[in-house]
Design an enzyme around this catalytic site. Structure first.
Site, PDB file in Angstrom:
ATOM      1  N   SER A  69       0.829  -1.204   0.000  1.00  0.00           N
ATOM      2  CA  SER A  69       0.000   0.000   0.000  1.00  0.00           C
ATOM      3  C   SER A  69       0.864   1.255   0.000  1.00  0.00           C
ATOM      4  O   SER A  69       2.009   1.247   0.456  1.00  0.00           O
ATOM      5  CB  SER A  69      -0.898   0.032   1.238  1.00  0.00           C
ATOM      6  OG  SER A  69      -1.728  -1.095   1.280  1.00  0.00           O
TER       7      SER A  69
HETATM    8  N1  SAH Z   1      -0.825  -5.045   3.904  1.00  0.00           N
HETATM    9  C1  SAH Z   1      -0.014  -5.337   2.740  1.00  0.00           C
HETATM   10  C2  SAH Z   1      -0.666  -4.892   1.435  1.00  0.00           C
HETATM   11  C3  SAH Z   1      -1.518  -5.949   0.984  1.00  0.00           C
HETATM   12  S1  SAH Z   1      -2.232  -5.926  -0.638  1.00  0.00           S
HETATM   13  C4  SAH Z   1       1.371  -4.748   2.827  1.00  0.00           C
HETATM   14  O1  SAH Z   1       1.648  -4.005   3.782  1.00  0.00           O
HETATM   15  O2  SAH Z   1       2.190  -5.056   1.956  1.00  0.00           O
HETATM   16  C5  SAH Z   1      -3.623  -6.947  -0.232  1.00  0.00           C
HETATM   17  C6  SAH Z   1      -3.295  -8.362   0.160  1.00  0.00           C
HETATM   18  O3  SAH Z   1      -4.521  -8.986   0.534  1.00  0.00           O
HETATM   19  C7  SAH Z   1      -2.713  -9.202  -0.982  1.00  0.00           C
HETATM   20  O4  SAH Z   1      -1.505  -9.773  -0.575  1.00  0.00           O
HETATM   21  C8  SAH Z   1      -3.807 -10.256  -1.231  1.00  0.00           C
HETATM   22  O5  SAH Z   1      -3.285 -11.513  -1.631  1.00  0.00           O
HETATM   23  C9  SAH Z   1      -4.467 -10.340   0.129  1.00  0.00           C
HETATM   24  N2  SAH Z   1      -5.837 -10.862   0.123  1.00  0.00           N
HETATM   25  C10 SAH Z   1      -6.820 -10.696  -0.818  1.00  0.00           C
HETATM   26  N3  SAH Z   1      -7.954 -11.334  -0.451  1.00  0.00           N
HETATM   27  C11 SAH Z   1      -7.682 -11.939   0.753  1.00  0.00           C
HETATM   28  C12 SAH Z   1      -8.445 -12.760   1.646  1.00  0.00           C
HETATM   29  N4  SAH Z   1      -9.708 -13.109   1.383  1.00  0.00           N
HETATM   30  N5  SAH Z   1      -7.842 -13.207   2.779  1.00  0.00           N
HETATM   31  C13 SAH Z   1      -6.552 -12.863   3.077  1.00  0.00           C
HETATM   32  N6  SAH Z   1      -5.781 -12.097   2.271  1.00  0.00           N
HETATM   33  C14 SAH Z   1      -6.338 -11.632   1.118  1.00  0.00           C
END
Ligand code: SAH
Length: 222
Positions: A69
């Protein structure tokens, strides 16, 4: 294979200070959040060939179709969470692990769920190497929360949720706060749900953000 801890040079520290000034100018006032962003080396979470992008206030691809993010968004969500030391916090969407480290710097006991196996494996191995061995990582579907460890003081969803999952609301303590970007299409509304002692909720909305989608099928073995 051993994973080596990357180097945090004076140059990186200087760039981080500038990034934090930039984020302060954009309206983040919580000093603890700003110092957490100044402490955690964001470039650790980037592939070494892209290090120069780590201190721009932008999201960036981290592989497996996902993104780390934007720093402002990380700060904004962290501020809304109002973390107190030892708060039990659940993050949905571990991704690179950067947001989880910011929460740990704020004194939270962090539990984080990721549904992409490659990202889960990589980040689970990496977090202890960069100094965050207490963050607990889980491979699974964030829509279900983490019933075995519930209830939580705070919850943060870092993917675009088409709706607010009931399981997350159930697993929140009275007085607890869920921060979640809600919206199925291009743009989401940052939303907080605060649980009252009678199990009703106060909802507040905080403007538009963009996230990768929170996917609902079972956790993916890729
Ligand atoms: N917080 C992260 C950014 C994440 S981007 C950071 O600091 O880098 C969003 C993430 O959510 C992705 O890695 C994606 O694979 C995950 N995601 C999407 N749907 C999800 C679900 N149902 N359960 C868990 N993770 C999920």
């Amino acid at each position: 294979m051993t994973i080596l801890k990357p180097v945090d040079s004076y140059r990186h520290q200087g760039l981080r200070k500038l990034l934090v000034q930039n984020i302060r100018q954009k309206g983040i006032i919580d000093q603890q959040v700003l110092s957490a962003l100044e402490t955690v080396p964001r470039h650790f979470f980037f592939d070494s060939s892209f290090l120069e992008y780590a201190y721009e206030d932008k999201p960036f691809p981290i592989g497996a179709g996902q993104t780390i993010s934007q720093p402002f968004t990380v700060a904004f969500q962290s501020e809304l969470l109002q973390i107190r030391k030892n708060d039990k916090v659940l993050e949905i969407g571990t991704g690179s692990g950067y947001q989880a480290c910011i929460l740990a710097e704020l004194g939270a006991k962090v539990f984080t769920i990721e549904r992409q196996k490659t990202l889960f494996d990589r980040t689970s191995k990496f977090l202890p190497v960069v100094g965050y061995p207490t963050i607990k990582t889980f491979f699974g579907d964030g829509y279900k929360g983490l019933p075995a460890y519930a209830p939580f003081d705070k919850m943060i969803v870092t993917a675009a949720a088409p709706y607010i999952p009931e399981a997350l609301l159930d697993q929140l303590k009275p007085g607890g706060i869920l921060v979640i970007p809600v919206g199925a299409f291009d743009v989401q509304t940052m939303t907080t749900m605060t649980k009252n002692s009678d199990n009703t909720f106060n909802k507040k909305e905080y403007g538009a953000f963009r996230f990768v989608p929170m996917l609902e099928d079972k956790a993916k073995e890729i």
